[in-house]
Design a protein around this motif. Structure first.
Motif, PDB file in Angstrom:
ATOM      1  N   MET A 129       0.817  -1.196   0.000  1.00  0.00           N
ATOM      2  CA  MET A 129       0.000   0.000   0.000  1.00  0.00           C
ATOM      3  C   MET A 129       0.861   1.261   0.000  1.00  0.00           C
ATOM      4  O   MET A 129       0.497   2.246  -0.606  1.00  0.00           O
ATOM      5  N   VAL A 130       2.007   1.203   0.689  1.00  0.00           N
ATOM      6  CA  VAL A 130       2.897   2.364   0.723  1.00  0.00           C
ATOM      7  C   VAL A 130       3.437   2.650  -0.676  1.00  0.00           C
ATOM      8  O   VAL A 130       3.495   3.806  -1.102  1.00  0.00           O
ATOM      9  N   ALA A 131       3.796   1.594  -1.412  1.00  0.00           N
ATOM     10  CA  ALA A 131       4.320   1.788  -2.766  1.00  0.00           C
ATOM     11  C   ALA A 131       3.240   2.363  -3.680  1.00  0.00           C
ATOM     12  O   ALA A 131       3.528   3.237  -4.510  1.00  0.00           O
ATOM     13  N   ALA A 132       2.004   1.900  -3.539  1.00  0.00           N
ATOM     14  CA  ALA A 132       0.911   2.424  -4.373  1.00  0.00           C
ATOM     15  C   ALA A 132       0.695   3.914  -4.094  1.00  0.00           C
ATOM     16  O   ALA A 132       0.497   4.702  -5.026  1.00  0.00           O
ATOM     17  N   ARG A 133       0.735   4.291  -2.830  1.00  0.00           N
ATOM     18  CA  ARG A 133       0.576   5.714  -2.475  1.00  0.00           C
ATOM     19  C   ARG A 133       1.728   6.531  -3.051  1.00  0.00           C
ATOM     20  O   ARG A 133       1.525   7.616  -3.608  1.00  0.00           O
ATOM     21  N   SER A 134       2.930   5.998  -2.924  1.00  0.00           N
ATOM     22  CA  SER A 134       4.102   6.675  -3.445  1.00  0.00           C
ATOM     23  C   SER A 134       4.001   6.859  -4.959  1.00  0.00           C
ATOM     24  O   SER A 134       4.279   7.945  -5.483  1.00  0.00           O
ATOM     25  N   LEU A 135       3.601   5.811  -5.671  1.00  0.00           N
ATOM     26  CA  LEU A 135       3.456   5.905  -7.121  1.00  0.00           C
ATOM     27  C   LEU A 135       2.393   6.929  -7.505  1.00  0.00           C
ATOM     28  O   LEU A 135       2.582   7.710  -8.448  1.00  0.00           O
ATOM     29  N   ALA A 136       1.285   6.936  -6.778  1.00  0.00           N
ATOM     30  CA  ALA A 136       0.231   7.922  -7.055  1.00  0.00           C
ATOM     31  C   ALA A 136       0.752   9.343  -6.841  1.00  0.00           C
ATOM     32  O   ALA A 136       0.443  10.250  -7.635  1.00  0.00           O
ATOM     33  N   LEU A 137       1.542   9.541  -5.809  1.00  0.00           N
ATOM     34  CA  LEU A 137       2.124  10.869  -5.561  1.00  0.00           C
ATOM     35  C   LEU A 137       3.101  11.254  -6.665  1.00  0.00           C
ATOM     36  O   LEU A 137       3.157  12.426  -7.075  1.00  0.00           O
ATOM     37  N   PHE A 138       3.883  10.293  -7.156  1.00  0.00           N
ATOM     38  CA  PHE A 138       4.791  10.582  -8.266  1.00  0.00           C
ATOM     39  C   PHE A 138       4.003  11.008  -9.506  1.00  0.00           C
ATOM     40  O   PHE A 138       4.376  11.957 -10.195  1.00  0.00           O
ATOM     41  N   VAL A 139       2.913  10.327  -9.797  1.00  0.00           N
ATOM     42  CA  VAL A 139       2.096  10.676 -10.964  1.00  0.00           C
ATOM     43  C   VAL A 139       1.491  12.070 -10.783  1.00  0.00           C
ATOM     44  O   VAL A 139       1.520  12.898 -11.708  1.00  0.00           O
ATOM     45  N   LEU A 140       0.960  12.345  -9.606  1.00  0.00           N
ATOM     46  CA  LEU A 140       0.382  13.667  -9.346  1.00  0.00           C
ATOM     47  C   LEU A 140       1.442  14.760  -9.457  1.00  0.00           C
ATOM     48  O   LEU A 140       1.201  15.820 -10.056  1.00  0.00           O
ATOM     49  N   ALA A 141       2.620  14.508  -8.899  1.00  0.00           N
ATOM     50  CA  ALA A 141       3.712  15.482  -9.001  1.00  0.00           C
ATOM     51  C   ALA A 141       4.078  15.724 -10.458  1.00  0.00           C
ATOM     52  O   ALA A 141       4.312  16.867 -10.865  1.00  0.00           O
ATOM     53  N   ALA A 142       4.098  14.657 -11.256  1.00  0.00           N
ATOM     54  CA  ALA A 142       4.433  14.804 -12.672  1.00  0.00           C
ATOM     55  C   ALA A 142       3.394  15.645 -13.400  1.00  0.00           C
ATOM     56  O   ALA A 142       3.745  16.494 -14.229  1.00  0.00           O
TER      57      ALA A 142
END
Length: 111
Positions: free
Chosen positions: A1-14
């Motif tokens: 779940m932590v990795a999924a949140r991190s990936l979502a944040l990376f996409v939003l930041a992009a």
């Protein structure tokens, strides 16, 4: 779940960073005006804010890993917004960058 949140944040930041840079580009280079530039500056500020929500607390690691997302996201943005057609080297390079991002962020570490 932590990795999924991190990936979502990376996409939003992009979305905020690439979108913000694109808005500035459109405002200045395509002569769309100062409102486009201002919207881009605001979006770039949100990019900086979103990055602070990454679960990993190491600034250097997060920003280094984000670089891979930025590369791949920029190519995708170009395809969607500007009709850019990446070649196999663009795609291979983006894949290498995403692999590097995954290694930097999600490799098992002791301690």
């Amino acid at each position: 779940m932590v990795a999924a949140r991190s990936l979502a944040l990376f996409v939003l930041a992009a979305v905020f960073e690439i979108g913000g840079a694109w808005l500035v580009w459109q405002g200045l280079r395509e002569h769309r005006g100062p409102l486009w530039v201002a919207a881009g500056v605001v979006a770039l500020g949100f990019y900086g804010l979103v990055a602070t929500f990454q679960p990993d607390g190491h600034f250097g690691r997060v920003l280094a890993a984000y670089g891979g997302v930025f590369v791949a996201g920029s190519i995708l943005w170009g395809v969607l917004a500007d009709g850019y057609r990446p070649d196999r080297f663009d795609l291979a390079g983006a894949a290498v960058c995403l692999a590097g991002m995954a290694l930097i962020m999600y490799a098992p570490r002791g301690g």
